[in-house]
Design an enzyme around this catalytic site. Structure first.
Site, PDB file in Angstrom:
ATOM      1  N   HIS A  47       0.308  -0.895   0.023  1.00  0.00           N
ATOM      2  CA  HIS A  47       0.012  -0.045  -0.239  1.00  0.00           C
ATOM      3  C   HIS A  47       0.963   1.349   0.050  1.00  0.00           C
ATOM      4  O   HIS A  47       0.556   2.257   0.669  1.00  0.00           O
ATOM      5  CB  HIS A  47      -1.296  -0.093   1.228  1.00  0.00           C
ATOM      6  CG  HIS A  47      -2.059  -1.225   1.518  1.00  0.00           C
ATOM      7  ND1 HIS A  47      -3.211  -0.594   0.076  1.00  0.00           N
ATOM      8  CD2 HIS A  47      -1.947  -2.259   1.812  1.00  0.00           C
ATOM      9  CE1 HIS A  47      -4.096  -1.650   0.474  1.00  0.00           C
ATOM     10  NE2 HIS A  47      -3.076  -2.638   0.766  1.00  0.00           N
ATOM     11  N   ASP A  49       2.391   2.122  -3.474  1.00  0.00           N
ATOM     12  CA  ASP A  49       2.641   2.690  -4.732  1.00  0.00           C
ATOM     13  C   ASP A  49       1.540   3.785  -5.018  1.00  0.00           C
ATOM     14  O   ASP A  49       2.137   4.802  -5.005  1.00  0.00           O
ATOM     15  CB  ASP A  49       2.218   1.860  -5.467  1.00  0.00           C
ATOM     16  CG  ASP A  49       1.044   1.065  -5.234  1.00  0.00           C
ATOM     17  OD1 ASP A  49       0.568   0.783  -4.498  1.00  0.00           O
ATOM     18  OD2 ASP A  49       0.490   0.279  -6.402  1.00  0.00           O
ATOM     19  N   SER A  80      -7.903 -20.318 -24.372  1.00  0.00           N
ATOM     20  CA  SER A  80      -6.655 -20.066 -22.768  1.00  0.00           C
ATOM     21  C   SER A  80      -7.195 -21.484 -22.121  1.00  0.00           C
ATOM     22  O   SER A  80      -7.898 -21.880 -22.143  1.00  0.00           O
ATOM     23  CB  SER A  80      -6.844 -19.321 -22.316  1.00  0.00           C
ATOM     24  OG  SER A  80      -6.058 -19.831 -20.479  1.00  0.00           O
ATOM     25  N   SER A 138      -0.629 -11.926  -9.219  1.00  0.00           N
ATOM     26  CA  SER A 138      -0.336 -11.442 -10.214  1.00  0.00           C
ATOM     27  C   SER A 138      -0.678 -11.937 -11.459  1.00  0.00           C
ATOM     28  O   SER A 138      -0.030 -12.014 -12.504  1.00  0.00           O
ATOM     29  CB  SER A 138       0.743 -10.157 -10.268  1.00  0.00           C
ATOM     30  OG  SER A 138       0.253  -9.272 -10.887  1.00  0.00           O
ATOM     31  N   SER A 139      -1.699 -13.346 -11.628  1.00  0.00           N
ATOM     32  CA  SER A 139      -1.545 -13.735 -13.200  1.00  0.00           C
ATOM     33  C   SER A 139      -2.024 -12.585 -13.967  1.00  0.00           C
ATOM     34  O   SER A 139      -1.351 -12.800 -15.131  1.00  0.00           O
ATOM     35  CB  SER A 139      -3.185 -15.016 -13.244  1.00  0.00           C
ATOM     36  OG  SER A 139      -3.969 -14.118 -12.735  1.00  0.00           O
ATOM     37  N   GLU A 177      -4.209  -3.128 -18.557  1.00  0.00           N
ATOM     38  CA  GLU A 177      -4.965  -3.305 -17.119  1.00  0.00           C
ATOM     39  C   GLU A 177      -6.074  -2.099 -16.782  1.00  0.00           C
ATOM     40  O   GLU A 177      -7.541  -2.373 -16.793  1.00  0.00           O
ATOM     41  CB  GLU A 177      -4.369  -4.103 -15.809  1.00  0.00           C
ATOM     42  CG  GLU A 177      -4.398  -4.716 -15.236  1.00  0.00           C
ATOM     43  CD  GLU A 177      -4.314  -5.412 -13.929  1.00  0.00           C
ATOM     44  OE1 GLU A 177      -3.103  -5.992 -14.857  1.00  0.00           O
ATOM     45  OE2 GLU A 177      -4.650  -5.554 -13.500  1.00  0.00           O
ATOM     46  N   ASP A 189       3.290  -4.408 -10.510  1.00  0.00           N
ATOM     47  CA  ASP A 189       2.354  -6.180 -11.205  1.00  0.00           C
ATOM     48  C   ASP A 189       3.647  -6.011 -12.477  1.00  0.00           C
ATOM     49  O   ASP A 189       4.153  -7.197 -12.890  1.00  0.00           O
ATOM     50  CB  ASP A 189       1.365  -6.489 -11.335  1.00  0.00           C
ATOM     51  CG  ASP A 189       0.833  -5.753  -9.734  1.00  0.00           C
ATOM     52  OD1 ASP A 189       1.462  -5.798  -8.586  1.00  0.00           O
ATOM     53  OD2 ASP A 189      -0.938  -6.923  -9.527  1.00  0.00           O
TER      54      ASP A 189
HETATM   55  P1  ADP Z   1      -4.351 -11.666  -9.793  1.00  0.00           P
HETATM   56  O1  ADP Z   1      -4.008 -11.910  -9.033  1.00  0.00           O
HETATM   57  O2  ADP Z   1      -3.837 -13.242  -9.999  1.00  0.00           O
HETATM   58  O3  ADP Z   1      -3.827 -11.163 -10.951  1.00  0.00           O
HETATM   59  P2  ADP Z   1      -6.546 -10.557 -10.972  1.00  0.00           P
HETATM   60  O4  ADP Z   1      -8.382 -10.676 -10.944  1.00  0.00           O
HETATM   61  O5  ADP Z   1      -6.525  -9.739 -11.542  1.00  0.00           O
HETATM   62  O6  ADP Z   1      -6.276 -11.728 -10.178  1.00  0.00           O
HETATM   63  O7  ADP Z   1      -6.702 -11.096 -12.218  1.00  0.00           O
HETATM   64  C1  ADP Z   1      -7.084 -12.594 -13.056  1.00  0.00           C
HETATM   65  C2  ADP Z   1      -7.632 -12.448 -13.723  1.00  0.00           C
HETATM   66  O8  ADP Z   1      -6.393 -12.403 -15.413  1.00  0.00           O
HETATM   67  C3  ADP Z   1      -8.336 -13.997 -14.231  1.00  0.00           C
HETATM   68  O9  ADP Z   1      -9.534 -13.824 -14.173  1.00  0.00           O
HETATM   69  C4  ADP Z   1      -8.760 -13.913 -16.045  1.00  0.00           C
HETATM   70  O10 ADP Z   1      -9.519 -13.204 -16.727  1.00  0.00           O
HETATM   71  C5  ADP Z   1      -7.070 -13.097 -16.119  1.00  0.00           C
HETATM   72  N1  ADP Z   1      -5.901 -14.459 -16.254  1.00  0.00           N
HETATM   73  C6  ADP Z   1      -4.600 -14.074 -15.920  1.00  0.00           C
HETATM   74  N2  ADP Z   1      -4.086 -15.699 -16.425  1.00  0.00           N
HETATM   75  C7  ADP Z   1      -5.165 -16.278 -17.551  1.00  0.00           C
HETATM   76  C8  ADP Z   1      -4.906 -17.464 -18.487  1.00  0.00           C
HETATM   77  N3  ADP Z   1      -3.959 -17.746 -17.806  1.00  0.00           N
HETATM   78  N4  ADP Z   1      -6.142 -17.579 -18.755  1.00  0.00           N
HETATM   79  C9  ADP Z   1      -6.624 -16.716 -18.902  1.00  0.00           C
HETATM   80  N5  ADP Z   1      -7.390 -15.495 -18.133  1.00  0.00           N
HETATM   81  C10 ADP Z   1      -6.499 -15.363 -17.457  1.00  0.00           C
HETATM   82 MG    MG Z   2      -4.323  -8.646 -11.115  1.00  0.00          MG
END
Ligand code: ADP
Ligand code: MG
Length: 410
Positions: A47, A49, A80, A138-139, A177, A189
């Site tokens: 917190h 940034d 995906s 941070s996917s 994003e 991220d």
């Molecule tokens: P995180 O903390 O993992 O970043 P977020 O809510 O910011 O959580 O992001 C997750 C979202 O990113 C998922 O709901 C999806 O929409 C997208 N996403 C991330 N990785 C993938 C993937 N491998 N395939 C499809 N969508 C993805």
């Molecule tokens: Mg995220």
């Protein structure tokens, strides 16, 4: 005996094979290449940034892989392994508020590259990932960064080759994003996924107006040589009220800065030449009957200081000595910033009791993941203690990741 769920990072070969096969199964022919980008974990600096402060992330060994092939037209077609069906849109239709679903994170990057003046066409892409969704690792940035390096390569931009170019891709992916996926995140991220290095943490400075090379400084963080590793625990706790609470924390910080006549709370931090916390708290007192503003300020300012001191220790090769800063960070986030939860506190308490050198929640809070700094020899003991504590409390089984500082998007 409680089971310990380990989430192993895929090897580069395995990740590449998965997306190559998915691409070939979903579209005619082969991809032009395969790229990947890591999730991230923040060592300290939470917190901070949006207060022009400091934070210190590393890249995870867990990555999102993408196989991609450009098209002649402006159609984007995506599959995906983590989503149903084919996601499709024309780039000419991509605009803020105009696209839905996970493909917004992908098409958003193409849109933001075009906004930055680069020529980008349509493409087909297949995605697969071992970065867990919504675990605070941070996917979303891993996906955006993987797309960015893939498009950088197929359109011959060459931004990936330099840190300054990568910093440009940070802006591109952050815009994707914020503006296309509609998630108001601050760039931590994306910076981590694109600019971290193997064996290094990245000291990020959010002061406005810094040049890229001042805003992100690599700090050697050689855990293996010190006989240490970083254990990440995805608590699986449901985030609730996250957006509202996040907005409320930001608003408190802005209000406090305004009352103090400062641009940002960073200006209070004594390590950065500020007025110091005591004076700031005294000046806030008449405006803060319930003490909430002062607690929020105390967290932000102390966290910026802790991050600076943590980075100094790491620079001196004293990674084994940072544990107390991690615990102090957690206590501050729990008591002053009030963004922890039962599961995060339980990871920290049980890991410390089992011999971790330090532990804290990581990410925005209210669920997500916690980290523990542990001796390599103690990894199983600490993981078992955490898993047992969750089982005893009747909580969902957590998931464990080993997270030595890993390589960036490429
Ligand atoms: P995180 O903390 O993992 O970043 P977020 O809510 O910011 O959580 O992001 C997750 C979202 O990113 C998922 O709901 C999806 O929409 C997208 N996403 C991330 N990785 C993938 C993937 N491998 N395939 C499809 N969508 C993805
Ligand atoms: Mg995220």
């Amino acid at each position: 005996m409680t089971t310990i769920n380990w989430l192993e990072a895929w090897s580069a070969e395995d990740g590449a094979r998965r997306v190559d096969e998915l691409f070939t199964r979903s579209f005619d022919g082969s991809p032009e290449g395969v790229w990947s980008a890591p999730g991230r974990v923040n060592l300290i600096g939470e917190h901070t940034d949006y207060n022009a402060g400091l934070c210190l992330p590393t890249a995870l060994p867990h990555r999102t892989y993408i196989a991609l092939r450009p098209r002649e037209d402006d159609l984007v077609r995506l599959v995906s392994a983590q989503a149903e069906g084919v996601w499709e849109a024309r780039l000419s239709d991509v605009a803020p508020g105009a696209v839905q679903g996970w493909g917004a994170y992908v098409a958003g990057v193409a849109w933001a590259l075009a906004e930055a003046g680069h020529k980008v066409g349509g493409f087909e892409a297949a995605v697969d990932s071992c970065v867990p969704f919504g675990a605070g690792l941070s996917s979303s940035a891993a996906l955006e960064a993987a797309v960015a390096v893939a498009l950088d390569a197929v359109t011959g931009l060459g931004l990936v080759a330099s840190d300054a170019g990568r910093a440009e891709l940070v802006d591109v992916t952050r815009r994707a994003e914020n503006e296309i996926a509609g998630a108001p995140t601050g760039g931590l991220d994306q910076s981590a996924s694109l600019r971290c290095r193997e064996g290094y943490a990245l000291l990020l400075d959010f002061r406005p107006g810094l040049k890229p090379l001042e805003s992100g400084v690599p700090v050697p963080f050689d855990l293996a040589t010190a006989g240490l590793t970083l254990l990440v625990v995805d608590t699986k706790a449901e985030h609730s009220h996250v957006d509202g609470e996040y907005g409320a924390r930001r608003a408190s910080c802005e209000q406090a800065a305004e009352l103090l006549g400062l641009e940002s709370l960073r200006e209070i931090a004594p390590t950065l030449g500020g007025m110091g916390i005591d004076r700031a708290l005294a000046e806030l007192e008449p405006h803060d009957a319930d003490g909430v503003l002062r607690r929020r300020v105390r967290h932000v300012v102390s966290e910026i200081d802790r991050t600076a001191r943590f980075a100094d220790l790491v620079r001196e090769g004293r990674a084994a000595d940072v544990g107390p800063f991690m615990v102090a960070s957690h206590v501050s986030l729990r008591d002053d910033y009030e963004v922890s939860c039962r599961e995060l506190d339980l990871v920290v308490d049980s890991a410390m009791a089992a011999g971790a050198l330090g532990a804290r929640m990581t990410g925005g809070g209210f669920g997500g993941s916690a980290i523990a700094l542990v001796r390599l020899a103690d990894v199983d003991t600490v993981a078992r203690a955490v898993a047992d504590a969750f089982a005893d409390a009747g909580l969902t089984e957590p998931v464990f990741l080993l997270a030595p500082p890993s390589a960036p998007a490429g």
